[in-house]
Design a protein around this motif. Structure first.
Motif, PDB file in Angstrom:
ATOM      1  N   ALA A   1      -8.250  -5.517   1.868  1.00 14.48           N
ATOM      2  CA  ALA A   1      -7.777  -4.634   3.181  1.00 14.48           C
ATOM      3  C   ALA A   1      -8.887  -3.651   1.842  1.00 14.48           C
ATOM      4  O   ALA A   1      -8.857  -3.630   0.279  1.00 14.48           O
ATOM      5  CB  ALA A   1      -6.331  -3.688   3.291  1.00 14.48           C
ATOM      6  N   CYS A   2      -9.510  -3.203   3.133  1.00 15.27           N
ATOM      7  CA  CYS A   2     -10.350  -1.460   2.189  1.00 15.27           C
ATOM      8  C   CYS A   2      -9.554  -0.962   2.055  1.00 15.27           C
ATOM      9  O   CYS A   2      -8.413  -0.388   2.180  1.00 15.27           O
ATOM     10  CB  CYS A   2     -10.625  -0.954   3.545  1.00 15.27           C
ATOM     11  SG  CYS A   2     -12.044   0.216   2.691  1.00 15.27           S
ATOM     12  N   SER A   3      -9.802  -0.290   0.889  1.00 13.11           N
ATOM     13  CA  SER A   3      -9.546   0.777  -0.381  1.00 13.11           C
ATOM     14  C   SER A   3      -8.460   2.001   0.640  1.00 13.11           C
ATOM     15  O   SER A   3      -8.192   2.974   0.348  1.00 13.11           O
ATOM     16  CB  SER A   3      -9.251   1.518  -1.280  1.00 13.11           C
ATOM     17  OG  SER A   3      -9.555  -0.053  -2.111  1.00 13.11           O
ATOM     18  N   ALA A   4      -9.564   2.287   1.553  1.00 13.90           N
ATOM     19  CA  ALA A   4      -9.822   3.446   2.619  1.00 13.90           C
ATOM     20  C   ALA A   4      -8.499   3.887   2.968  1.00 13.90           C
ATOM     21  O   ALA A   4      -7.798   2.724   4.123  1.00 13.90           O
ATOM     22  CB  ALA A   4     -10.900   3.679   3.369  1.00 13.90           C
ATOM     23  N   TYR A   5      -7.687   4.626   2.922  1.00 19.17           N
ATOM     24  CA  TYR A   5      -6.065   4.745   3.450  1.00 19.17           C
ATOM     25  C   TYR A   5      -6.292   4.285   5.294  1.00 19.17           C
ATOM     26  O   TYR A   5      -7.380   4.951   6.203  1.00 19.17           O
ATOM     27  CB  TYR A   5      -5.481   6.404   3.149  1.00 19.17           C
ATOM     28  CG  TYR A   5      -3.932   6.143   3.967  1.00 19.17           C
ATOM     29  CD1 TYR A   5      -2.784   5.490   3.174  1.00 19.17           C
ATOM     30  CD2 TYR A   5      -3.800   6.752   5.443  1.00 19.17           C
ATOM     31  CE1 TYR A   5      -1.572   5.031   4.662  1.00 19.17           C
ATOM     32  CE2 TYR A   5      -2.371   6.654   5.657  1.00 19.17           C
ATOM     33  CZ  TYR A   5      -1.375   6.065   5.162  1.00 19.17           C
ATOM     34  OH  TYR A   5      -0.467   5.929   6.090  1.00 19.17           O
ATOM     35  N   GLY A   6      -5.705   3.500   5.681  1.00 13.40           N
ATOM     36  CA  GLY A   6      -5.458   3.549   7.302  1.00 13.40           C
ATOM     37  C   GLY A   6      -6.685   2.685   8.045  1.00 13.40           C
ATOM     38  O   GLY A   6      -6.841   2.670   9.108  1.00 13.40           O
ATOM     39  N   CYS A   7      -7.605   2.229   6.993  1.00 15.25           N
ATOM     40  CA  CYS A   7      -8.973   1.348   7.448  1.00 15.25           C
ATOM     41  C   CYS A   7      -8.916   0.171   7.841  1.00 15.25           C
ATOM     42  O   CYS A   7      -7.926  -0.626   6.997  1.00 15.25           O
ATOM     43  CB  CYS A   7      -9.972   1.694   6.372  1.00 15.25           C
ATOM     44  SG  CYS A   7     -11.292   0.967   7.232  1.00 15.25           S
ATOM     45  N   PRO A   8      -8.869  -0.079   8.880  1.00 14.50           N
ATOM     46  CA  PRO A   8      -8.898  -1.909   9.719  1.00 14.50           C
ATOM     47  C   PRO A   8      -9.972  -2.778   9.731  1.00 14.50           C
ATOM     48  O   PRO A   8      -9.682  -3.809   9.656  1.00 14.50           O
ATOM     49  CB  PRO A   8      -8.477  -0.936  11.362  1.00 14.50           C
ATOM     50  CG  PRO A   8     -10.593   0.430  11.792  1.00 14.50           C
ATOM     51  CD  PRO A   8     -10.135   0.766  10.548  1.00 14.50           C
TER      52      PRO A   8
ATOM     53  N   VAL B   1     -13.915  -1.386  -1.078  1.00 17.19           N
ATOM     54  CA  VAL B   1     -14.003  -1.156  -0.063  1.00 17.19           C
ATOM     55  C   VAL B   1     -15.276  -1.661   1.542  1.00 17.19           C
ATOM     56  O   VAL B   1     -15.321  -2.650   0.191  1.00 17.19           O
ATOM     57  CB  VAL B   1     -14.420   0.409   0.286  1.00 17.19           C
ATOM     58  CG1 VAL B   1     -14.124   1.376  -0.663  1.00 17.19           C
ATOM     59  CG2 VAL B   1     -15.631   0.431  -0.292  1.00 17.19           C
ATOM     60  N   CYS B   2     -14.252  -1.173   2.394  1.00 21.14           N
ATOM     61  CA  CYS B   2     -15.638  -1.987   3.772  1.00 21.14           C
ATOM     62  C   CYS B   2     -16.978  -1.825   3.424  1.00 21.14           C
ATOM     63  O   CYS B   2     -17.276  -1.043   2.838  1.00 21.14           O
ATOM     64  CB  CYS B   2     -14.847  -2.170   4.808  1.00 21.14           C
ATOM     65  SG  CYS B   2     -14.875   0.044   5.823  1.00 21.14           S
ATOM     66  N   MET B   3     -17.963  -2.456   4.304  1.00 23.97           N
ATOM     67  CA  MET B   3     -19.362  -1.792   4.064  1.00 23.97           C
ATOM     68  C   MET B   3     -19.099  -0.631   4.459  1.00 23.97           C
ATOM     69  O   MET B   3     -19.891   0.040   4.618  1.00 23.97           O
ATOM     70  CB  MET B   3     -19.510  -2.723   4.949  1.00 23.97           C
ATOM     71  CG  MET B   3     -19.797  -2.934   6.289  1.00 23.97           C
ATOM     72  SD  MET B   3     -21.034  -4.015   7.915  1.00 23.97           S
ATOM     73  CE  MET B   3     -21.198  -5.617   7.364  1.00 23.97           C
ATOM     74  N   TYR B   4     -18.499   0.210   5.740  1.00 24.99           N
ATOM     75  CA  TYR B   4     -18.292   1.018   6.329  1.00 24.99           C
ATOM     76  C   TYR B   4     -18.058   2.177   4.944  1.00 24.99           C
ATOM     77  O   TYR B   4     -18.899   3.349   4.592  1.00 24.99           O
ATOM     78  CB  TYR B   4     -18.163   1.657   7.247  1.00 24.99           C
ATOM     79  CG  TYR B   4     -18.355  -0.100   8.540  1.00 24.99           C
ATOM     80  CD1 TYR B   4     -19.224  -0.572   8.375  1.00 24.99           C
ATOM     81  CD2 TYR B   4     -16.912  -1.115   8.390  1.00 24.99           C
ATOM     82  CE1 TYR B   4     -19.797  -1.254   9.814  1.00 24.99           C
ATOM     83  CE2 TYR B   4     -17.324  -2.172   9.133  1.00 24.99           C
ATOM     84  CZ  TYR B   4     -18.669  -2.426  10.144  1.00 24.99           C
ATOM     85  OH  TYR B   4     -19.024  -3.001   9.918  1.00 24.99           O
ATOM     86  N   HIS B   5     -17.040   1.913   4.346  1.00 22.97           N
ATOM     87  CA  HIS B   5     -16.528   2.993   3.383  1.00 22.97           C
ATOM     88  C   HIS B   5     -17.329   3.181   2.293  1.00 22.97           C
ATOM     89  O   HIS B   5     -18.223   3.659   1.743  1.00 22.97           O
ATOM     90  CB  HIS B   5     -15.300   3.204   3.203  1.00 22.97           C
ATOM     91  CG  HIS B   5     -14.632   3.508   4.308  1.00 22.97           C
ATOM     92  ND1 HIS B   5     -13.831   2.776   5.248  1.00 22.97           N
ATOM     93  CD2 HIS B   5     -13.658   4.785   4.059  1.00 22.97           C
ATOM     94  CE1 HIS B   5     -13.470   4.053   6.060  1.00 22.97           C
ATOM     95  NE2 HIS B   5     -13.093   5.173   5.402  1.00 22.97           N
ATOM     96  N   GLY B   6     -18.133   1.878   2.016  1.00 25.53           N
ATOM     97  CA  GLY B   6     -18.554   1.899   0.863  1.00 25.53           C
ATOM     98  C   GLY B   6     -20.026   2.314   1.362  1.00 25.53           C
ATOM     99  O   GLY B   6     -21.146   2.660  -0.022  1.00 25.53           O
TER     100      GLY B   6
ATOM    101  N   ARG C   1     -12.882   6.267  12.880  1.00 26.88           N
ATOM    102  CA  ARG C   1     -13.883   6.018  13.929  1.00 26.88           C
ATOM    103  C   ARG C   1     -13.595   4.908  14.191  1.00 26.88           C
ATOM    104  O   ARG C   1     -13.731   4.102  15.127  1.00 26.88           O
ATOM    105  CB  ARG C   1     -15.101   6.797  13.338  1.00 26.88           C
ATOM    106  CG  ARG C   1     -15.834   8.367  14.165  1.00 26.88           C
ATOM    107  CD  ARG C   1     -17.143   8.225  13.010  1.00 26.88           C
ATOM    108  NE  ARG C   1     -16.549  10.548  13.794  1.00 26.88           N
ATOM    109  CZ  ARG C   1     -17.954  10.833  14.355  1.00 26.88           C
ATOM    110  NH1 ARG C   1     -18.637   9.708  14.854  1.00 26.88           N
ATOM    111  NH2 ARG C   1     -17.963  11.693  14.771  1.00 26.88           N
ATOM    112  N   LEU C   2     -13.736   3.972  13.156  1.00 23.06           N
ATOM    113  CA  LEU C   2     -13.472   3.123  13.344  1.00 23.06           C
ATOM    114  C   LEU C   2     -12.185   2.532  13.655  1.00 23.06           C
ATOM    115  O   LEU C   2     -11.626   1.341  14.550  1.00 23.06           O
ATOM    116  CB  LEU C   2     -13.010   2.221  11.679  1.00 23.06           C
ATOM    117  CG  LEU C   2     -14.171   1.892  10.629  1.00 23.06           C
ATOM    118  CD1 LEU C   2     -13.991   1.436   9.357  1.00 23.06           C
ATOM    119  CD2 LEU C   2     -15.377   0.656  11.329  1.00 23.06           C
ATOM    120  N   ASN C   3     -11.454   2.901  13.933  1.00 26.16           N
ATOM    121  CA  ASN C   3     -10.039   2.553  14.396  1.00 26.16           C
ATOM    122  C   ASN C   3     -10.092   2.536  15.435  1.00 26.16           C
ATOM    123  O   ASN C   3      -9.600   2.496  16.429  1.00 26.16           O
ATOM    124  CB  ASN C   3      -8.786   3.601  14.145  1.00 26.16           C
ATOM    125  CG  ASN C   3      -8.397   2.999  12.674  1.00 26.16           C
ATOM    126  OD1 ASN C   3      -7.343   1.845  12.301  1.00 26.16           O
ATOM    127  ND2 ASN C   3      -7.753   3.688  11.458  1.00 26.16           N
TER     128      ASN C   3
HETATM  129 ZN    ZN Z   1     -13.060   1.587   4.935  1.00 25.23          ZN
END
Ligand code: ZN
Length: 174
Positions: A11-18, A30-35, A49-51
């Protein structure tokens, strides 16, 4: 049944990231977006926004199980229907006009024939709407000049054969 978007399952390390993790930033996966976040201050807004666009993330995840032949034959129809159902008819597979990366000529490609092209547009849409659209909390003096537009093509220049052929300027064909 899960909505994991990567085979790694992290899972992405950002809390709550889907989104699923796909890259390492410092100690975090992290996911490509948080990266692509310009600062840690933008993380929560990107997550929010991702959610709101989880259905798009899920659509991307599901394409991993679709072969190119099945996509071109029938599966693109279901994908178009799914995009309509979530109110994103703009993201239904369609003909797009792209600019050749080297020669600058316009090339028309049909996403209904090329699954990778469609996936790339979905990912670029998420980057534009979830990362680039997030206002920075404050101007950072170390960031000067205009950054290159960040797109999937820029991220994986050597592996994305489609991205190597065409540039990242995607225009939706009306
Ligand atoms: Zn993420």
């Amino acid at each position: 049944m899960t909505d994991t978007t990567e085979t790694s399952g992290y899972a992405c390390s950002a809390y709550g990231c889907p989104a699923a993790a796909s890259r390492k930033t410092g100690a975090d996966w992290v996911c490509m977006y948080h990266g692509l976040a310009q600062s840690a201050g933008a993380w929560q807004k990107i997550t929010n926004r991702l959610n709101l666009r989880k259905a798009i993330l899920n659509a991307i995840a599901r394409t991993a199980a679709i072969g190119p032949y099945d996509w071109a034959k029938t599966r693109h129809i279901g994908a178009a229907e799914a995009m309509r159902k979530i109110g994103r008819e703009d993201l239904a597979p369609r003909i797009v006009t792209r600019v050749h990366a080297v020669y600058g000529i316009q090339v028309q490609r049909d996403e209904r024939d090329y699954l990778a092209l469609w996936v790339e547009r979905l990912q670029n849409t998420l980057i534009a709407e979830c990362v680039d659209a997030v206002p920075e909390p404050q101007q950072d003096e170390t960031r000067t000049g205009e950054a290159e537009p960040r797109t999937v093509g820029n991220l994986f220049p050597s592996t994305a054969s489609v991205a190597a052929f065409v540039s990242d300027d995607v225009e939706v064909h009306a």
